[in-house]
Scaffold this motif. Sequence first.
Motif, PDB file in Angstrom:
ATOM      1  N   MET A  87      -4.046  -2.431 -30.199  1.00  0.00           N
ATOM      2  CA  MET A  87      -4.509  -3.401 -31.315  1.00  0.00           C
ATOM      3  C   MET A  87      -6.118  -3.167 -31.371  1.00  0.00           C
ATOM      4  SD  MET A  87      -4.518  -7.595 -31.407  1.00  0.00           S
ATOM      5  CE  MET A  87      -3.733  -8.092 -32.693  1.00  0.00           C
ATOM      6  N   THR A  88      -6.735  -3.093 -32.624  1.00  0.00           N
ATOM      7  CA  THR A  88      -8.132  -3.017 -32.879  1.00  0.00           C
ATOM      8  C   THR A  88      -8.588  -4.476 -33.082  1.00  0.00           C
ATOM      9  OG1 THR A  88      -7.904  -1.065 -33.664  1.00  0.00           O
ATOM     10  CG2 THR A  88      -9.997  -1.961 -34.130  1.00  0.00           C
ATOM     11  N   ALA A  89      -9.624  -4.950 -32.477  1.00  0.00           N
ATOM     12  CA  ALA A  89     -10.139  -6.346 -32.416  1.00  0.00           C
ATOM     13  C   ALA A  89     -10.921  -6.313 -33.843  1.00  0.00           C
ATOM     14  CB  ALA A  89     -10.933  -6.686 -31.457  1.00  0.00           C
ATOM     15  N   LYS A  90     -10.702  -7.299 -34.633  1.00  0.00           N
ATOM     16  CA  LYS A  90     -11.526  -7.581 -35.737  1.00  0.00           C
ATOM     17  C   LYS A  90     -12.018  -8.889 -36.047  1.00  0.00           C
ATOM     18  CE  LYS A  90      -8.412  -7.007 -38.950  1.00  0.00           C
ATOM     19  NZ  LYS A  90      -7.676  -6.592 -40.269  1.00  0.00           N
ATOM     20  N   ALA A  91     -13.271  -9.146 -36.414  1.00  0.00           N
ATOM     21  CA  ALA A  91     -13.893 -10.329 -36.690  1.00  0.00           C
ATOM     22  C   ALA A  91     -13.165 -11.047 -37.771  1.00  0.00           C
ATOM     23  CB  ALA A  91     -15.173 -10.408 -36.725  1.00  0.00           C
ATOM     24  N   THR A  92     -12.584 -12.187 -37.842  1.00  0.00           N
ATOM     25  CA  THR A  92     -11.960 -12.722 -38.962  1.00  0.00           C
ATOM     26  C   THR A  92     -12.367 -14.162 -39.303  1.00  0.00           C
ATOM     27  OG1 THR A  92     -10.177 -13.710 -37.680  1.00  0.00           O
ATOM     28  CG2 THR A  92      -9.810 -11.623 -38.307  1.00  0.00           C
ATOM     29  N   GLY A  93     -13.326 -14.675 -38.638  1.00  0.00           N
ATOM     30  CA  GLY A  93     -13.830 -16.030 -38.919  1.00  0.00           C
ATOM     31  C   GLY A  93     -14.891 -16.065 -39.833  1.00  0.00           C
ATOM     32  N   HIS A  94     -15.055 -17.277 -40.348  1.00  0.00           N
ATOM     33  CA  HIS A  94     -15.894 -17.503 -41.397  1.00  0.00           C
ATOM     34  C   HIS A  94     -16.492 -18.849 -41.499  1.00  0.00           C
ATOM     35  CE1 HIS A  94     -12.130 -18.490 -43.428  1.00  0.00           C
ATOM     36  NE2 HIS A  94     -12.716 -19.454 -44.234  1.00  0.00           N
ATOM     37  N   TYR A  95     -17.503 -19.356 -42.100  1.00  0.00           N
ATOM     38  CA  TYR A  95     -17.983 -20.825 -42.025  1.00  0.00           C
ATOM     39  C   TYR A  95     -17.421 -21.364 -43.210  1.00  0.00           C
ATOM     40  CZ  TYR A  95     -21.983 -19.322 -39.060  1.00  0.00           C
ATOM     41  OH  TYR A  95     -22.654 -18.997 -37.942  1.00  0.00           O
ATOM     42  N   THR A  96     -17.066 -22.899 -42.726  1.00  0.00           N
ATOM     43  CA  THR A  96     -17.002 -23.744 -44.031  1.00  0.00           C
ATOM     44  C   THR A  96     -17.667 -25.031 -43.534  1.00  0.00           C
ATOM     45  OG1 THR A  96     -14.977 -24.734 -45.236  1.00  0.00           O
ATOM     46  CG2 THR A  96     -14.761 -24.588 -42.698  1.00  0.00           C
ATOM     47  N   LEU A  97     -18.019 -25.654 -44.570  1.00  0.00           N
ATOM     48  CA  LEU A  97     -18.945 -26.848 -44.345  1.00  0.00           C
ATOM     49  C   LEU A  97     -17.937 -28.196 -44.668  1.00  0.00           C
ATOM     50  CD1 LEU A  97     -21.603 -27.908 -43.683  1.00  0.00           C
ATOM     51  CD2 LEU A  97     -22.176 -27.666 -45.865  1.00  0.00           C
ATOM     52  N   LYS A  98     -17.574 -28.743 -43.894  1.00  0.00           N
ATOM     53  CA  LYS A  98     -16.877 -30.139 -43.961  1.00  0.00           C
ATOM     54  C   LYS A  98     -18.025 -31.429 -43.949  1.00  0.00           C
ATOM     55  CE  LYS A  98     -12.407 -28.107 -42.229  1.00  0.00           C
ATOM     56  NZ  LYS A  98     -11.765 -28.600 -43.205  1.00  0.00           N
ATOM     57  N   PRO A  99     -17.036 -32.461 -44.056  1.00  0.00           N
ATOM     58  CA  PRO A  99     -17.925 -33.676 -44.095  1.00  0.00           C
ATOM     59  C   PRO A  99     -18.672 -34.020 -42.777  1.00  0.00           C
ATOM     60  CG  PRO A  99     -16.083 -34.383 -45.315  1.00  0.00           C
ATOM     61  CD  PRO A  99     -15.786 -32.785 -44.798  1.00  0.00           C
ATOM     62  N   ASP A 100     -17.975 -33.451 -41.424  1.00  0.00           N
ATOM     63  CA  ASP A 100     -18.406 -33.940 -40.269  1.00  0.00           C
ATOM     64  C   ASP A 100     -19.345 -32.714 -39.828  1.00  0.00           C
ATOM     65  OD1 ASP A 100     -16.241 -32.394 -39.977  1.00  0.00           O
ATOM     66  OD2 ASP A 100     -15.736 -33.393 -38.083  1.00  0.00           O
ATOM     67  N   GLY A 101     -19.598 -31.593 -40.320  1.00  0.00           N
ATOM     68  CA  GLY A 101     -20.183 -30.535 -39.817  1.00  0.00           C
ATOM     69  C   GLY A 101     -19.773 -29.101 -40.376  1.00  0.00           C
ATOM     70  N   LEU A 102     -20.510 -28.230 -39.711  1.00  0.00           N
ATOM     71  CA  LEU A 102     -20.356 -26.642 -39.977  1.00  0.00           C
ATOM     72  C   LEU A 102     -18.962 -26.200 -39.104  1.00  0.00           C
ATOM     73  CD1 LEU A 102     -21.210 -24.139 -41.232  1.00  0.00           C
ATOM     74  CD2 LEU A 102     -22.681 -23.971 -39.207  1.00  0.00           C
ATOM     75  N   TYR A 103     -18.006 -25.732 -39.608  1.00  0.00           N
ATOM     76  CA  TYR A 103     -16.962 -25.044 -39.002  1.00  0.00           C
ATOM     77  C   TYR A 103     -16.933 -23.664 -38.946  1.00  0.00           C
ATOM     78  CZ  TYR A 103     -14.965 -29.608 -38.061  1.00  0.00           C
ATOM     79  OH  TYR A 103     -14.555 -30.998 -37.412  1.00  0.00           O
ATOM     80  N   LEU A 104     -16.534 -22.962 -37.726  1.00  0.00           N
ATOM     81  CA  LEU A 104     -16.213 -21.666 -37.912  1.00  0.00           C
ATOM     82  C   LEU A 104     -14.591 -21.558 -37.870  1.00  0.00           C
ATOM     83  CD1 LEU A 104     -17.266 -18.824 -37.626  1.00  0.00           C
ATOM     84  CD2 LEU A 104     -17.094 -18.877 -35.233  1.00  0.00           C
TER      85      LEU A 104
END
Length: 170
Positions: free
Chosen positions: A1-18
Amino acid sequence: MTAKATGHYTLKPDGLYLQYDRLFHSPIEEVWFSLTNPTAMQGWIGTYTGRPETGAVRFRMTFEGEGSEWMNVGILECDPPHRFLAHSGEGATAMRVFAHLREAGGMTTLTFGQRLSNPADAATMGPGWDYYLDRLAAVRLSRPLPEWESYYPALADHYKELHVPEGARN
């Protein structure tokens, strides 16, 4: 398995999430079980003791090395088998994570996220969650587990270069 970066930012009312999305060819109840049953969790991330319905458990990430400690975790929201929100720690070491599950056509989408106190934390948190979520997928498919060395530091640059949404900067 080749590792891939899949996370992205999302802004929610209580802060920044990955945030991450994973698709499983399984009913929602089975994926929920993998995320919330202390025995099922042992194969991919760790375990917990206690009764979540009380609003708190003690959790330990067993793949963080021999010195991993038990953490007190508050269950802020739990709607089986659709979502949970959990929080542990205080100050700079605080961690808030969520999981949302949706089922359609015999497949379940897991959307998972961790709140970041500082966008720079994504360089280490991002590869870590890609690793753990890929472990979850491997365990569910009875496949070999991925190797940490394929994720960090290999994926760190992807997370360092992610565009931070306006309004999320410290």
